[in-house]
Design an enzyme around this catalytic site. Structure first.
Site, PDB file in Angstrom:
ATOM      1  N   HIS A  21       2.232   1.519  -5.955  1.00 31.81           N
ATOM      2  CA  HIS A  21       1.484   0.758  -4.945  1.00 31.81           C
ATOM      3  C   HIS A  21       1.963   1.117  -3.541  1.00 31.81           C
ATOM      4  O   HIS A  21       3.155   1.007  -3.250  1.00 31.81           O
ATOM      5  CB  HIS A  21       1.707  -0.737  -5.199  1.00 31.81           C
ATOM      6  CG  HIS A  21       0.919  -1.640  -4.313  1.00 31.81           C
ATOM      7  ND1 HIS A  21       1.484  -2.695  -3.636  1.00 31.81           N
ATOM      8  CD2 HIS A  21      -0.400  -1.652  -3.981  1.00 31.81           C
ATOM      9  CE1 HIS A  21       0.547  -3.332  -2.957  1.00 31.81           C
ATOM     10  NE2 HIS A  21      -0.607  -2.725  -3.142  1.00 31.81           N
ATOM     11  N   GLU A  48      -1.274   4.738  -5.293  1.00 34.20           N
ATOM     12  CA  GLU A  48      -2.316   4.074  -4.515  1.00 34.20           C
ATOM     13  C   GLU A  48      -1.809   3.969  -3.083  1.00 34.20           C
ATOM     14  O   GLU A  48      -0.598   3.804  -2.856  1.00 34.20           O
ATOM     15  CB  GLU A  48      -2.546   2.664  -5.069  1.00 34.20           C
ATOM     16  CG  GLU A  48      -3.637   1.860  -4.388  1.00 34.20           C
ATOM     17  CD  GLU A  48      -3.170   0.932  -3.270  1.00 34.20           C
ATOM     18  OE1 GLU A  48      -4.001   0.194  -2.749  1.00 34.20           O
ATOM     19  OE2 GLU A  48      -1.976   0.952  -2.890  1.00 34.20           O
ATOM     20  N   ASP A  50      -3.374   2.809   1.217  1.00 34.91           N
ATOM     21  CA  ASP A  50      -4.468   2.241   2.020  1.00 34.91           C
ATOM     22  C   ASP A  50      -4.823   3.190   3.156  1.00 34.91           C
ATOM     23  O   ASP A  50      -3.929   3.680   3.854  1.00 34.91           O
ATOM     24  CB  ASP A  50      -4.028   0.898   2.605  1.00 34.91           C
ATOM     25  CG  ASP A  50      -3.499  -0.024   1.534  1.00 34.91           C
ATOM     26  OD1 ASP A  50      -4.289  -0.419   0.660  1.00 34.91           O
ATOM     27  OD2 ASP A  50      -2.287  -0.340   1.564  1.00 34.91           O
ATOM     28  N   HIS A  63      -1.878  -0.451   6.037  1.00 35.43           N
ATOM     29  CA  HIS A  63      -2.438  -1.610   5.331  1.00 35.43           C
ATOM     30  C   HIS A  63      -3.013  -2.658   6.276  1.00 35.43           C
ATOM     31  O   HIS A  63      -4.168  -3.067   6.144  1.00 35.43           O
ATOM     32  CB  HIS A  63      -1.362  -2.250   4.449  1.00 35.43           C
ATOM     33  CG  HIS A  63      -1.867  -3.435   3.675  1.00 35.43           C
ATOM     34  ND1 HIS A  63      -1.902  -4.705   4.198  1.00 35.43           N
ATOM     35  CD2 HIS A  63      -2.383  -3.537   2.423  1.00 35.43           C
ATOM     36  CE1 HIS A  63      -2.419  -5.538   3.308  1.00 35.43           C
ATOM     37  NE2 HIS A  63      -2.716  -4.856   2.226  1.00 35.43           N
ATOM     38  N   GLU A 123      -7.414   3.723  -1.362  1.00 33.45           N
ATOM     39  CA  GLU A 123      -8.103   2.469  -1.060  1.00 33.45           C
ATOM     40  C   GLU A 123      -8.625   2.526   0.366  1.00 33.45           C
ATOM     41  O   GLU A 123      -7.844   2.649   1.320  1.00 33.45           O
ATOM     42  CB  GLU A 123      -7.179   1.259  -1.223  1.00 33.45           C
ATOM     43  CG  GLU A 123      -7.974  -0.024  -0.954  1.00 33.45           C
ATOM     44  CD  GLU A 123      -7.136  -1.286  -0.864  1.00 33.45           C
ATOM     45  OE1 GLU A 123      -5.998  -1.313  -1.364  1.00 33.45           O
ATOM     46  OE2 GLU A 123      -7.661  -2.252  -0.272  1.00 33.45           O
TER      47      GLU A 123
HETATM   48  O1  G3P Z   1      -5.451  -1.309  -4.567  1.00 31.74           O
HETATM   49  C1  G3P Z   1      -4.744  -2.396  -5.043  1.00 31.74           C
HETATM   50  C2  G3P Z   1      -4.095  -3.196  -3.934  1.00 31.74           C
HETATM   51  O2  G3P Z   1      -3.464  -2.334  -3.048  1.00 31.74           O
HETATM   52  C3  G3P Z   1      -5.084  -4.046  -3.196  1.00 31.74           C
HETATM   53  O3  G3P Z   1      -4.486  -4.949  -2.326  1.00 31.74           O
HETATM   54  O4  G3P Z   1      -3.737  -5.702  -0.128  1.00 31.74           O
HETATM   55  O5  G3P Z   1      -2.187  -4.400  -1.561  1.00 31.74           O
HETATM   56  O6  G3P Z   1      -4.134  -3.291  -0.480  1.00 31.74           O
HETATM   57  P1  G3P Z   1      -3.596  -4.569  -1.068  1.00 31.74           P
HETATM   58 MG    MG Z   2      -4.030  -1.266  -1.312  1.00 31.45          MG
END
Ligand code: G3P
Ligand code: MG
Length: 270
Positions: A21, A48, A50, A63, A123
């Site tokens: 993450h 993953e 952002d 993020h 993302e």
């Molecule tokens: O993609 C999963 C997760 O990253 C979504 O929430 O706020 O951590 O970007 P967030």
């Molecule tokens: Mg995310």
């Protein structure tokens, strides 16, 4: 999307059990190249992260809508040009060991992933009102920095309009619908956007909903799971892929009979 194209995209996409993450956010500052390198060093095969736009439209890994939490700067990302963002320290807030780590561009991150031979869940995380331009710019960067036949890349977003624009400009990039608490309509929403995967928050997923997602033919991804017992329960429910901040905690704590939790390799998605 034609059903046959959807099926072929879905078949080619093979996610691993564990995805890091924001890189691997428990071990390195989130959404930095250091976090991606940390994930690779941990043995993760996918990460993953952002992606959003700087004030002047450069896709970056970030993020929040403001710079304050994860850099030594302040103010809205959408009002700050990339040249200014690039001067900021995105590592020292996490630990002195990462001082000087910059905010990377999406292009830099994709180049690094290709070099490390790691897959990406990109993302699309638009600042308010920038959904479509963010999707367009992210897809354009993927188009120029990700080898066309490489596979191993999945776009996701909470933003329906971003996913819609991604479908328009990059039909062959597989898409996943991210949901928080809108689980009641997630299967219909994913179908309307021709998604191949549904990404649920573990806080709002039930065994019944997990079964319904799998029966409908979607890859089921759950975020953000850092507890081994929770990961094991989710896998029993049929969850394909778990997004975690700390692959070490999940992997190290997985007993033999649930060793699949710690699997970093690709597993069949359905
Ligand atoms: O993609 C999963 C997760 O990253 C979504 O929430 O706020 O951590 O970007 P967030
Ligand atoms: Mg995310």
């Amino acid at each position: 999307m034609a059903a046959s194209l959807l099926a072929s995209v879905s078949q080619k996409l093979r996610l691993p059990r564990l995805v890091g993450h924001r890189g691997e956010a428990a071990r390195a500052p989130e959404n930095t190249l250091a976090a991606i390198r940390m994930a690779a060093a941990s043995g993760l095969r996918w990460v993953e992260f952002d992606a959003k736009l700087s004030g002047d439209g450069v896709p970056i890994l970030f993020h929040d809508d403001t710079l304050d939490r994860t850099t030594n700067g302040e103010g809205p990302v959408a009002a700050t040009p990339f040249a200014a963002i690039r001067t900021l320290d995105a590592g020292a807030w996490f630990s002195a060991a990462f001082a000087g780590e910059p905010v990377p561009t999406l292009a830099e991150a994709l180049d690094l992933l290709v070099a490390l031979d790691i897959g990406a869940n990109v993302e699309i995380k638009p600042c308010p009102g920038r959904d479509m331009e963010t999707a367009q710019a992210v897809c354009a960067t993927i188009g120029t920095h990700w080898p066309r036949d490489r596979g191993g890349l999945l776009i996701s977003s909470f933003s329906r309009s971003a996913l819609d624009r991604a479908r328009e400009v990059a039909l062959d990039l597989p898409r996943g619908l991210l949901v928080w608490d809108r689980v009641g309509t997630m299967i219909e929403d994913a179908a309307a956007l021709d998604c191949v995967s549904i990404h649920c928050a573990h806080q709002h997923l039930t065994a019944r909903m997990a079964r319904a997602v799998k029966q409908a033919g979607y890859i089921l991804v759950v975020y953000t799971v850092n507890e081994p017992a929770l990961a094991r329960q989710l896998i029993e429910w049929g969850v394909d892929t778990i997004i975690t901040d700390d692959s070490g905690t999940l992997g190290a704590a997985a007993p033999e009979n649930t060793g699949r939790v710690s699997d970093r390799g690709e597993v069949p998605a359905t």
